[in-house]
Design an enzyme around this catalytic site. Structure first.
Site, PDB file in Angstrom:
ATOM      1  N   TYR A 224      53.357   7.613  26.016  1.00 49.84           N
ATOM      2  CA  TYR A 224      52.352   6.583  26.319  1.00 49.84           C
ATOM      3  C   TYR A 224      51.069   6.755  25.495  1.00 49.84           C
ATOM      4  CZ  TYR A 224      48.505   4.182  28.434  1.00 49.84           C
ATOM      5  OH  TYR A 224      47.383   3.418  28.575  1.00 49.84           O
ATOM      6  N   GLY A 225      50.518   5.658  25.069  1.00 51.82           N
ATOM      7  CA  GLY A 225      49.304   5.564  24.247  1.00 51.82           C
ATOM      8  C   GLY A 225      48.343   6.737  24.304  1.00 51.82           C
ATOM      9  N   LYS A 233      42.218   9.052  22.290  1.00 48.75           N
ATOM     10  CA  LYS A 233      41.435   9.767  23.313  1.00 48.75           C
ATOM     11  C   LYS A 233      41.303  11.260  23.002  1.00 48.75           C
ATOM     12  CE  LYS A 233      41.205   5.999  25.657  1.00 48.75           C
ATOM     13  NZ  LYS A 233      39.998   5.289  25.998  1.00 48.75           N
ATOM     14  N   HIS A 253      32.973   6.598  25.098  1.00 49.10           N
ATOM     15  CA  HIS A 253      33.982   5.606  25.508  1.00 49.10           C
ATOM     16  C   HIS A 253      33.284   4.247  25.624  1.00 49.10           C
ATOM     17  CE1 HIS A 253      37.337   4.607  28.695  1.00 49.10           C
ATOM     18  NE2 HIS A 253      37.683   4.204  27.493  1.00 49.10           N
ATOM     19  N   ALA A 276      40.140   0.230  31.819  1.00 54.75           N
ATOM     20  CA  ALA A 276      40.523  -1.028  32.485  1.00 54.75           C
ATOM     21  C   ALA A 276      39.391  -1.621  33.322  1.00 54.75           C
ATOM     22  CB  ALA A 276      41.794  -0.845  33.323  1.00 54.75           C
ATOM     23  N   LYS A 279      35.878  -3.362  28.829  1.00 55.54           N
ATOM     24  CA  LYS A 279      35.308  -3.188  27.493  1.00 55.54           C
ATOM     25  C   LYS A 279      35.912  -4.173  26.491  1.00 55.54           C
ATOM     26  CE  LYS A 279      36.349   1.159  27.225  1.00 55.54           C
ATOM     27  NZ  LYS A 279      36.910   1.220  28.585  1.00 55.54           N
ATOM     28  N   THR A 280      37.255  -4.248  26.438  1.00 59.91           N
ATOM     29  CA  THR A 280      37.894  -5.129  25.458  1.00 59.91           C
ATOM     30  C   THR A 280      37.428  -6.566  25.669  1.00 59.91           C
ATOM     31  OG1 THR A 280      39.803  -3.670  25.398  1.00 59.91           O
ATOM     32  CG2 THR A 280      40.120  -5.895  24.551  1.00 59.91           C
ATOM     33  N   ASN A 281      37.361  -6.968  26.927  1.00 58.77           N
ATOM     34  CA  ASN A 281      36.965  -8.344  27.214  1.00 58.77           C
ATOM     35  C   ASN A 281      35.525  -8.630  26.817  1.00 58.77           C
ATOM     36  OD1 ASN A 281      39.082 -10.081  28.879  1.00 58.77           O
ATOM     37  ND2 ASN A 281      39.442  -7.915  29.233  1.00 58.77           N
ATOM     38  N   ASP A 300      36.692   0.261  22.320  1.00 64.45           N
ATOM     39  CA  ASP A 300      37.010   1.409  23.178  1.00 64.45           C
ATOM     40  C   ASP A 300      36.189   2.661  22.870  1.00 64.45           C
ATOM     41  OD1 ASP A 300      38.753   2.254  25.364  1.00 64.45           O
ATOM     42  OD2 ASP A 300      39.694   3.605  23.932  1.00 64.45           O
ATOM     43  N   ASN A 390      49.203  -1.532  33.844  1.00 61.06           N
ATOM     44  CA  ASN A 390      48.622  -0.896  32.650  1.00 61.06           C
ATOM     45  C   ASN A 390      49.440  -1.220  31.395  1.00 61.06           C
ATOM     46  OD1 ASN A 390      46.659   0.774  31.339  1.00 61.06           O
ATOM     47  ND2 ASN A 390      48.186   2.427  31.244  1.00 61.06           N
ATOM     48  N   GLY A 519      33.467 -14.902  29.831  1.00 58.45           N
ATOM     49  CA  GLY A 519      32.501 -15.577  28.950  1.00 58.45           C
ATOM     50  C   GLY A 519      31.124 -15.736  29.586  1.00 58.45           C
ATOM     51  N   GLU A 520      31.098 -15.829  30.921  1.00 56.45           N
ATOM     52  CA  GLU A 520      29.802 -15.989  31.603  1.00 56.45           C
ATOM     53  C   GLU A 520      28.958 -14.717  31.521  1.00 56.45           C
ATOM     54  OE1 GLU A 520      29.126 -18.873  32.168  1.00 56.45           O
ATOM     55  OE2 GLU A 520      30.870 -19.990  32.912  1.00 56.45           O
TER      56      GLU A 520
HETATM   57  P1  GTP Z   1      40.631   0.524  28.487  1.00 54.43           P
HETATM   58  O1  GTP Z   1      41.355  -0.024  27.305  1.00 54.43           O
HETATM   59  O2  GTP Z   1      41.552   1.068  29.532  1.00 54.43           O
HETATM   60  O3  GTP Z   1      39.565   1.518  28.141  1.00 54.43           O
HETATM   61  O4  GTP Z   1      39.976  -0.708  29.279  1.00 54.43           O
HETATM   62  P2  GTP Z   1      38.829  -1.780  29.000  1.00 54.43           P
HETATM   63  O5  GTP Z   1      37.541  -1.268  29.541  1.00 54.43           O
HETATM   64  O6  GTP Z   1      38.846  -2.242  27.598  1.00 54.43           O
HETATM   65  O7  GTP Z   1      39.265  -2.944  29.986  1.00 54.43           O
HETATM   66  P3  GTP Z   1      39.697  -4.464  29.695  1.00 54.43           P
HETATM   67  O8  GTP Z   1      38.622  -5.242  28.994  1.00 54.43           O
HETATM   68  O9  GTP Z   1      41.027  -4.459  29.086  1.00 54.43           O
HETATM   69  O10 GTP Z   1      39.777  -5.052  31.178  1.00 54.43           O
HETATM   70  C1  GTP Z   1      40.646  -4.574  32.151  1.00 54.43           C
HETATM   71  C2  GTP Z   1      40.884  -5.601  33.208  1.00 54.43           C
HETATM   72  O11 GTP Z   1      39.647  -6.071  33.764  1.00 54.43           O
HETATM   73  C3  GTP Z   1      41.636  -6.819  32.685  1.00 54.43           C
HETATM   74  O12 GTP Z   1      42.645  -7.160  33.595  1.00 54.43           O
HETATM   75  C4  GTP Z   1      40.570  -7.881  32.629  1.00 54.43           C
HETATM   76  O13 GTP Z   1      41.109  -9.166  32.803  1.00 54.43           O
HETATM   77  C5  GTP Z   1      39.596  -7.487  33.748  1.00 54.43           C
HETATM   78  N1  GTP Z   1      38.207  -7.928  33.446  1.00 54.43           N
HETATM   79  C6  GTP Z   1      37.553  -7.742  32.270  1.00 54.43           C
HETATM   80  N2  GTP Z   1      36.322  -8.315  32.303  1.00 54.43           N
HETATM   81  C7  GTP Z   1      36.188  -8.868  33.534  1.00 54.43           C
HETATM   82  C8  GTP Z   1      35.144  -9.613  34.179  1.00 54.43           C
HETATM   83  O14 GTP Z   1      34.077  -9.875  33.626  1.00 54.43           O
HETATM   84  N3  GTP Z   1      35.369  -9.997  35.468  1.00 54.43           N
HETATM   85  C9  GTP Z   1      36.545  -9.719  36.120  1.00 54.43           C
HETATM   86  N4  GTP Z   1      36.681 -10.145  37.363  1.00 54.43           N
HETATM   87  N5  GTP Z   1      37.555  -9.038  35.529  1.00 54.43           N
HETATM   88  C10 GTP Z   1      37.387  -8.610  34.264  1.00 54.43           C
HETATM   89  C1  SPV Z   2      42.032   4.130  28.502  1.00 55.20           C
HETATM   90  O1  SPV Z   2      42.803   4.528  29.395  1.00 55.20           O
HETATM   91  O2  SPV Z   2      40.794   4.276  28.587  1.00 55.20           O
HETATM   92  C2  SPV Z   2      42.559   3.443  27.311  1.00 55.20           C
HETATM   93  C3  SPV Z   2      43.999   3.353  27.139  1.00 55.20           C
HETATM   94  O3  SPV Z   2      41.783   2.993  26.485  1.00 55.20           O
HETATM   95  S1  SPV Z   2      44.658   4.829  26.484  1.00 55.20           S
HETATM   96  O4  SPV Z   2      44.419   4.859  25.053  1.00 55.20           O
HETATM   97  O5  SPV Z   2      46.087   4.823  26.756  1.00 55.20           O
HETATM   98  O6  SPV Z   2      44.037   5.971  27.109  1.00 55.20           O
HETATM   99 MN    MN Z   3      39.678   3.369  26.987  1.00 58.41          MN
END
Ligand code: GTP
Ligand code: SPV
Ligand code: MN
Length: 611
Positions: A224-225, A233, A253, A276, A279-281, A300, A390, A519-520
């Site tokens: 796994y990643g 990481k 991070h 999760a 951040k990506t969003n 990330d 995940n 987006g908001e």
């Molecule tokens: P890692 O890659 O694990 O480090 O995660 P990350 O922080 O990049 O998280 P990511 O942006 O992938 O978001 C994880 C989940 O949170 C997804 O299912 C998104 O749809 C949800 N999410 C992200 N932004 C928002 C937000 O502003 N509001 C809500 N309700 N959910 C969100």
């Molecule tokens: C996290 O878990 O914070 C990620 C996904 O970004 S992984 O690279 O699998 O750890």
């Molecule tokens: Mn991460």
């Protein structure tokens, strides 16, 4: 010379490098793990084709319909191998004290003995891939090299997406006679003569081990990643955080984004949210407020150094996105959708549709029928999810249509604001501002969030996740807090980023999100930059500065005044309840906790009591 060697041939004579350290590393690990073949990765398109063809051949990959997602693949893992394994992750510092109270520790020699036992012959029947890679730019002042040795073609293909790798990197390592991080990975499933492979080889026994003093990584048992793509990481956070401590910089991070106002004023924002948690969003946000523009730099990891101008400059050391699939759609993250739709991507543990596409919970247009990540037949009526929570897409960052040109600048970008944030149903308001760097460090050090499916274990449990780095700090977290405090002390604070705290995940009494998010969230970014420029008003509260009434732009937003008030509320009773938890958290660190953080806690206590 071919890039793949039979192990019985004279390895070094035909290796594509004269770098003795690399040659010795490869020879030593090959002697221990005994792969049938050694493949020196070039990173070429032909190599990618060979790798992915082979993965299709073994059933690990299913090719998606090229008309829908060109050059893209579907993979489903063994159900025991779906996320990071924090309880199997170790920081094997020479001195136990250097690992601190938040990491698992074992004596490095003991760990090496144990793992040599696991590694002995573990690559039999397989190919060992030699992946020369660099985290960050090859043209950086001091390029951050690594060599990952892995017996997984899946990992090799994924590393090609996630990191700059291949012959040009090996050539540079050779030319500079450069040091590199030694990273060993095995799925831990040797194949006996004639034994057929499984789709997702792995082992019940897993170890994800960092040796901080040696800058080495040993990983076993998982594909796994975060457990297996060792540049991410293990290197760019755990090992790099130790380098950063020693050399006076920060490995965090954090996402990095570029925000441009309708007046053309540009700001750079970094944000640390736990795995999760968005951040990506946020990194790819499509603003809902007119005239504002977001461009992505990273989603990330951020490496940040004080520049000659006294500002904090950040680069994204990665080359791809390894993003959470569920919840991603044309509304929540249109830029991620267009990035993956360009192809060249790997999807793991989502659902496979009958027309050769992928699907996951939260995506538009559910298929009438699909194969779930566990291989079951799934329909919209099924009482189980089609995709693992995940499940992830792995896609090249260069395909992102809002990638900021600065991504290619080895100097990085000067950060104006740092956001900390987590997932909290209660207590934490939508946004508030720290008074100064020490207060901001306190907010980061006490960051709390509900656990997610990104790591194996319970989901939804509130825990402290300092700076969103709990699973990634490669040393004593008390020393890490001191390091953060010192960045403020040793530099001109006026030039450092301002620190804010956000929470997109607060709920109403019915359990719904109080804030629409995605987006908001541009409205919150706007308030942040207007604070920096002295344009937006704030009110002092015991926890920090929250938006003054009317200062947060909610023009055109379908949100009742009551909901906005609830999203921004600072409830003294809820915060009083945090105090003993923070106290208990800080006590873990004993004398290693910088005294300023106790002073900050005392200040918070006093302000709550006075209010
Ligand atoms: P890692 O890659 O694990 O480090 O995660 P990350 O922080 O990049 O998280 P990511 O942006 O992938 O978001 C994880 C989940 O949170 C997804 O299912 C998104 O749809 C949800 N999410 C992200 N932004 C928002 C937000 O502003 N509001 C809500 N309700 N959910 C969100
Ligand atoms: C996290 O878990 O914070 C990620 C996904 O970004 S992984 O690279 O699998 O750890
Ligand atoms: Mn991460």
């Amino acid at each position: 010379m071919t890039a793949t060697q039979d192990r019985t041939t004279d390895q070094n004579a035909s290796a594509p490098t004269t770098h003795q350290g690399v040659l010795d590393f490869v020879a030593e690990v090959a002697a221990l793990t005994q792969p049938d073949r050694i493949h020196w990765c070039t990173g070429s398109d032909e190599e990618w084709t060979e790798l992915t063809d082979a993965l299709v051949g073994t059933g690990t990959f299913t090719r998606l319909d090229p008309a829908i997602k060109p050059n893209s693949f579907y993979a489903a893992s063994d159900p025991i191998d779906v996320a990071r394994v924090e309880d199997r992750t170790y920081i094997c510092s020479v001195d136990e004290k250097d690992c601190g109270p938040t990491n698992n520790w074992m004596d490095p020699n003991e760990m090496k003995d144990l793992m040599r036992g696991l590694y002995a012959g573990c690559m039999k029947g397989r190919t060992m891939y030699v992946i020369p890679f660099v985290m960050g730019h090859l043209e950086a002042e001091k390029p951050m090299f690594g060599v990952e040795l892995t017996d997984s073609a899946y990992v090799t293909a994924s590393m090609r997406v996630m990191a700059r790798m291949g012959s040009h990197v090996l050539d540079k390592i050779t030319e500079l006679d450069a040091p590199f991080v030694q990273a060993i990975h095995s799925v831990g499933m040797p194949l006996a003569e004639g034994q057929a492979d499984v789709r997702w080889p792995c082992n019940d026994t897993k170890y994800i081990v960092q040796f901080p003093e040696e800058r080495a990584i040993w990983s076993f048992g998982s594909g796994y990643g975060g457990n297996a793509l060792l540049g991410k990481k293990c290197y760019a956070l755990r090992i790099a955080s130790v380098m950063a401590r020693d050399e006076g910089w920060l490995a965090e991070h954090m996402l990095i984004l570029k925000l441009t106002s309708p007046q053309g004023v540009t700001k750079y924002v970094a944000a640390a949210f736990p795995s999760a948690c968005g951040k990506t969003n946020l990194a790819m946000l499509k603003p809902t407020i007119p005239g504002w523009k977001v461009e992505s730099i990273g989603d990330d990891i951020a490496w940040m150094r004080i520049g000659e101008d006294g500002r904090l400059w950040a680069v994204n050391p990665e080359y791809g996105f390894f993003g959470v699939a569920p919840g991603t759609n044309e509304h929540t993250n249109p830029h991620a959708m267009s990035t993956i739709n360009k192809g060249n991507s790997v999807f793991t543990n989502v659902a496979l549709t009958e027309d050769g596409d992928v699907w996951w919970e939260g995506l538009e247009n559910p298929p009438a029928k699909a194969t779930s990540w566990k291989g079951e037949e799934w329909t919209p009526e099924s009482d189980f999810d089609s995709s693992h929570p995940n499940s992830r897409y792995c896609t090249p960052i260069k395909q992102c249509d809002i990638l900021a040109p600065e991504f290619d600048d080895p100097r990085g970008v000067p950060i104006d604001a740092i956001l900390f944030g987590g997932r909290r149903k209660t207590t934490v308001p939508l946004v508030f501002e720290a008074r100064d760097w020490a207060h901001g460090t306190f907010l980061g050090a006490t960051l709390s969030s509900e656990t997610t499916a990104a790591a194996v274990g319970a989901v939804g449990v509130v825990r402290r996740d300092p700076m969103a780095m709990l699973p990634f700090i490669g040393y004593n977290a008390g020393d890490y807090f001191s390091h953060w405090i010192n960045v403020g002390k040793n530099n001109d604070e006026a030039k450092l980023p301002r620190i804010f705290y956000v929470n997109w995940f607060r709920r109403d009494a019915e359990g719904g999100f109080l804030w629409p998010g995605f987006g908001e969230n541009s409205r919150v970014l706007k308030w942040v930059v207007e604070r920096i420029d002295g344009q937006a008003a704030a009110v002092e509260t015991p926890i920090g500065r929250v938006p003054a009434p009317g200062s947060l732009d909610i023009d055109g937003l379908d949100l009742t005044p009551e909901d906005l008030e609830a999203a921004l509320a600072v409830d003294v009773d809820e915060w009083q309840a945090e105090i003993p938890q923070i106290q208990e958290w800080f006590e873990k660190f004993g004398d290693d906790l910088p005294a300023v953080l106790w002073t900050e806690l005392d200040g918070l206590k006093a302000r709550l009591e006075a209010s």
